[in-house]
Design a protein around this motif. Structure first.
Motif, mmCIF file in Angstrom:
data_model
loop_
_atom_site.group_PDB
_atom_site.id
_atom_site.type_symbol
_atom_site.label_atom_id
_atom_site.label_comp_id
_atom_site.label_asym_id
_atom_site.label_seq_id
_atom_site.Cartn_x
_atom_site.Cartn_y
_atom_site.Cartn_z
ATOM 1 N N SER A 72 -3.882 5.657 5.592
ATOM 2 C CA SER A 72 -5.116 5.977 4.862
ATOM 3 C C SER A 72 -5.392 7.468 4.893
ATOM 4 O O SER A 72 -5.800 8.064 3.886
ATOM 5 C CB SER A 72 -6.311 5.223 5.458
ATOM 6 O OG SER A 72 -6.214 3.842 5.220
ATOM 7 N N ARG A 73 -5.166 8.078 6.049
ATOM 8 C CA ARG A 73 -5.361 9.530 6.156
ATOM 9 C C ARG A 73 -4.424 10.278 5.221
ATOM 10 O O ARG A 73 -4.815 11.236 4.545
ATOM 11 C CB ARG A 73 -5.163 9.987 7.609
ATOM 12 C CG ARG A 73 -6.313 9.639 8.542
ATOM 13 C CD ARG A 73 -6.231 10.451 9.825
ATOM 14 N NE ARG A 73 -5.073 10.072 10.616
ATOM 15 C CZ ARG A 73 -5.109 9.230 11.633
ATOM 16 N NH1 ARG A 73 -6.258 8.655 11.983
ATOM 17 N NH2 ARG A 73 -4.018 8.942 12.320
ATOM 18 N N GLU A 74 -3.187 9.826 5.172
ATOM 19 C CA GLU A 74 -2.207 10.465 4.295
ATOM 20 C C GLU A 74 -2.617 10.305 2.821
ATOM 21 O O GLU A 74 -2.535 11.254 2.029
ATOM 22 C CB GLU A 74 -0.828 9.844 4.513
ATOM 23 C CG GLU A 74 -0.198 10.130 5.861
ATOM 24 C CD GLU A 74 0.230 11.587 6.006
ATOM 25 O OE1 GLU A 74 0.405 12.253 4.970
ATOM 26 O OE2 GLU A 74 0.369 12.047 7.147
ATOM 27 N N VAL A 75 -3.048 9.103 2.472
ATOM 28 C CA VAL A 75 -3.431 8.824 1.082
ATOM 29 C C VAL A 75 -4.649 9.657 0.685
ATOM 30 O O VAL A 75 -4.684 10.251 -0.400
ATOM 31 C CB VAL A 75 -3.729 7.330 0.883
ATOM 32 C CG1 VAL A 75 -4.254 7.069 -0.532
ATOM 33 C CG2 VAL A 75 -2.470 6.500 1.122
ATOM 34 N N ARG A 76 -5.658 9.703 1.547
ATOM 35 C CA ARG A 76 -6.871 10.462 1.237
ATOM 36 C C ARG A 76 -6.571 11.952 1.097
ATOM 37 O O ARG A 76 -7.140 12.635 0.240
ATOM 38 C CB ARG A 76 -7.939 10.232 2.312
ATOM 39 C CG ARG A 76 -8.456 8.811 2.350
ATOM 40 C CD ARG A 76 -9.551 8.632 3.394
ATOM 41 N NE ARG A 76 -9.823 7.228 3.625
ATOM 42 C CZ ARG A 76 -10.568 6.473 2.835
ATOM 43 N NH1 ARG A 76 -11.123 6.992 1.756
ATOM 44 N NH2 ARG A 76 -10.762 5.186 3.109
ATOM 45 N N LEU A 77 -5.685 12.449 1.934
ATOM 46 C CA LEU A 77 -5.312 13.854 1.856
ATOM 47 C C LEU A 77 -4.567 14.142 0.558
ATOM 48 O O LEU A 77 -4.805 15.153 -0.108
ATOM 49 C CB LEU A 77 -4.447 14.235 3.061
ATOM 50 C CG LEU A 77 -4.205 15.735 3.268
ATOM 51 C CD1 LEU A 77 -5.513 16.465 3.484
ATOM 52 C CD2 LEU A 77 -3.266 15.959 4.456
ATOM 53 N N ALA A 78 -3.657 13.243 0.187
ATOM 54 C CA ALA A 78 -2.900 13.412 -1.057
ATOM 55 C C ALA A 78 -3.823 13.337 -2.268
ATOM 56 O O ALA A 78 -3.695 14.111 -3.218
ATOM 57 C CB ALA A 78 -1.812 12.350 -1.155
ATOM 58 N N ARG A 79 -4.751 12.394 -2.236
ATOM 59 C CA ARG A 79 -5.712 12.278 -3.341
ATOM 60 C C ARG A 79 -6.580 13.525 -3.441
ATOM 61 O O ARG A 79 -6.841 14.035 -4.534
ATOM 62 C CB ARG A 79 -6.604 11.046 -3.138
ATOM 63 C CG ARG A 79 -7.582 10.812 -4.279
ATOM 64 C CD ARG A 79 -8.475 9.618 -4.018
ATOM 65 N NE ARG A 79 -9.318 9.808 -2.846
ATOM 66 C CZ ARG A 79 -10.240 8.926 -2.440
ATOM 67 N NH1 ARG A 79 -10.408 7.792 -3.111
ATOM 68 N NH2 ARG A 79 -10.972 9.157 -1.364
ATOM 69 N N ALA B 215 0.833 -1.204 0.000
ATOM 70 C CA ALA B 215 0.000 0.000 0.000
ATOM 71 C C ALA B 215 0.867 1.254 0.000
ATOM 72 O O ALA B 215 0.558 2.246 -0.678
ATOM 73 C CB ALA B 215 -0.919 -0.002 1.216
ATOM 74 N N SER B 216 1.962 1.205 0.744
ATOM 75 C CA SER B 216 2.888 2.334 0.787
ATOM 76 C C SER B 216 3.517 2.572 -0.587
ATOM 77 O O SER B 216 3.699 3.719 -1.012
ATOM 78 C CB SER B 216 3.970 2.074 1.835
ATOM 79 O OG SER B 216 4.869 3.160 1.900
ATOM 80 N N GLN B 217 3.852 1.488 -1.281
ATOM 81 C CA GLN B 217 4.419 1.617 -2.628
ATOM 82 C C GLN B 217 3.400 2.248 -3.588
ATOM 83 O O GLN B 217 3.744 3.105 -4.395
ATOM 84 C CB GLN B 217 4.835 0.239 -3.141
ATOM 85 C CG GLN B 217 6.050 -0.354 -2.424
ATOM 86 C CD GLN B 217 6.344 -1.782 -2.847
ATOM 87 O OE1 GLN B 217 5.867 -2.250 -3.871
ATOM 88 N NE2 GLN B 217 7.139 -2.485 -2.042
ATOM 89 N N TYR B 218 2.144 1.801 -3.483
ATOM 90 C CA TYR B 218 1.084 2.407 -4.299
ATOM 91 C C TYR B 218 0.986 3.908 -4.012
ATOM 92 O O TYR B 218 0.818 4.728 -4.926
ATOM 93 C CB TYR B 218 -0.261 1.739 -4.012
ATOM 94 C CG TYR B 218 -0.487 0.433 -4.734
ATOM 95 C CD1 TYR B 218 -0.189 0.298 -6.086
ATOM 96 C CD2 TYR B 218 -1.032 -0.669 -4.071
ATOM 97 C CE1 TYR B 218 -0.406 -0.900 -6.753
ATOM 98 C CE2 TYR B 218 -1.262 -1.870 -4.731
ATOM 99 C CZ TYR B 218 -0.944 -1.977 -6.078
ATOM 100 O OH TYR B 218 -1.160 -3.162 -6.734
ATOM 101 N N TYR B 219 1.065 4.243 -2.727
ATOM 102 C CA TYR B 219 0.987 5.648 -2.309
ATOM 103 C C TYR B 219 2.114 6.456 -2.943
ATOM 104 O O TYR B 219 1.878 7.549 -3.476
ATOM 105 C CB TYR B 219 1.059 5.706 -0.778
ATOM 106 C CG TYR B 219 1.162 7.094 -0.198
ATOM 107 C CD1 TYR B 219 0.441 8.166 -0.723
ATOM 108 C CD2 TYR B 219 1.981 7.337 0.911
ATOM 109 C CE1 TYR B 219 0.534 9.428 -0.168
ATOM 110 C CE2 TYR B 219 2.080 8.595 1.468
ATOM 111 C CZ TYR B 219 1.349 9.637 0.927
ATOM 112 O OH TYR B 219 1.447 10.892 1.475
ATOM 113 N N GLN B 220 3.330 5.934 -2.907
ATOM 114 C CA GLN B 220 4.473 6.629 -3.494
ATOM 115 C C GLN B 220 4.316 6.789 -5.005
ATOM 116 O O GLN B 220 4.791 7.759 -5.597
ATOM 117 C CB GLN B 220 5.774 5.867 -3.178
ATOM 118 C CG GLN B 220 6.105 5.783 -1.698
ATOM 119 C CD GLN B 220 6.279 7.152 -1.059
ATOM 120 O OE1 GLN B 220 6.787 8.077 -1.667
ATOM 121 N NE2 GLN B 220 5.853 7.266 0.202
ATOM 122 N N GLN B 221 3.635 5.840 -5.629
ATOM 123 C CA GLN B 221 3.415 5.887 -7.081
ATOM 124 C C GLN B 221 2.179 6.716 -7.451
ATOM 125 O O GLN B 221 1.806 6.804 -8.616
ATOM 126 C CB GLN B 221 3.247 4.454 -7.618
ATOM 127 C CG GLN B 221 4.485 3.590 -7.448
ATOM 128 C CD GLN B 221 4.185 2.111 -7.672
ATOM 129 O OE1 GLN B 221 3.077 1.724 -8.041
ATOM 130 N NE2 GLN B 221 5.185 1.264 -7.446
#
Length: 289
Positions: free
Chosen positions: A72-79, A35-41
């Motif tokens: 998840s919070r980081e990903v949602r904020l980035a999205r 999931a972290s790799q997906y986030y970085q990509q």
């Protein structure tokens, strides 16, 4: 079973449980890493799907689930940040587009009642030409809402409640919502022995009809049929070129305003999410002091 056998069995059970726990921990850790790799990509949807799955697949891995929640919070904020940045140029383009359309409209003021001001496409006002004719009027209200007025008249009351709009090329049609007579927006009156009836479609009700007219083939004949409250058909008339042009431009302008409002809601959602995350981090930092 002697004590030695029981002891050996207990050790075996503990080793088995430990192996299971280790397997669960490794599986959860692997999902977090992916999931972290997906986030970085910047593959945010894939990352969120995996993080949501982690909670279901490994419900007992509390530490991993806490890490998944934070990520998840980081990903949602980035999205949200990505989406809001993409919104801005789209909104700017829409604003320019609606501004260019507005130049083709004229403001009709209601003295002393600014809330009643409307804008009409190049002064389009079919009721002023021959009010006895059947027509489909359109304008933009002061709040940006599209309004359509279907009007007909005759020697007797017809009791119209809706209209059907059809086009000749594809032989398709759309029926408006049924509007009950209310003596207000939908009204009837009599003048010099002739009966007049009006149906006013606003907002989404008007958008539905106007969208059909706008997207009808250019060469199509557009027919308006009045429907009566007794289920029978009433008067029929063809929409002229001037009316189609006015309705089309009014629809495009009103829809543009709706799209701008929708994009603005997207930006507002991101700003709220950013504010909540900032407040959460501030409280977390204070609690650690």
């Amino acid at each position: 079973m002697n004590k030695r056998s029981i002891y050996i069995l207990s050790i075996g059970t503990l080793l088995l449980l430990s192996a299971c726990e280790s397997k669960e921990r490794k599986g959860a850790s692997a999902m977090l890493d992916t999931a972290s790799q997906y986030y970085q990509q910047e593959a945010y949807e894939e990352a969120l799907q995996l993080l949501d799955s982690l909670n279901k697949v490994y419900p007992k891995e509390v530490e991993a689930r806490e890490q998944a929640l934070a990520l998840s919070r980081e990903v949602r904020l980035a999205r949200s940040r990505r989406d809001s940045l993409a919104i801005i140029p789209r909104m700017q383009a829409l604003i320019q587009y609606t501004d260019s359309l507005y130049r083709e409209f004229s403001l009709v003021k209601a003295p002393g009642m600014p809330d009643e001001n409307i804008i009409r496409y190049k002064g389009y006002d079919p009721s002023s030409a021959n009010p006895q004719d059947s027509f489909l009027d359109c304008y933009i209200a002061s709040d940006g809402t599209l309004e359509l007025i279907a009007a007909t008249s005759g020697a007797d009351t017809q009791g119209v409640t809706h209209i059907q709009v059809s086009e000749s090329v594809g032989n398709t049609f759309v029926s408006s919502d049924t509007l009950a007579y209310d003596g207000g927006l939908n009204y009837r009156f009599q003048d010099l022995g002739r009966h007049y009836e009006r149906l006013t479609f606003t907002g989404e009700k008007a958008i539905k009809v106007a969208s059909f007219i706008t997207n009808a083939p250019e060469r199509a004949t557009i027919k308006i049929t009045f429907g009566r409250e007794n289920g029978k058909k009433g008067r029929v008339f063809n929409l002229d070129k001037r009316a189609k042009e006015a309705i089309t431009k009014s629809y495009l302008y009103a829809q543009g305003l709706l799209d701008i409002a929708e994009l603005q809601r997207g930006i507002d959602t991101h700003n709220r999410r950013l504010l909540l995350e900032t407040e959460r981090r501030t409280k977390e930092a204070i609690s650690k002091k």
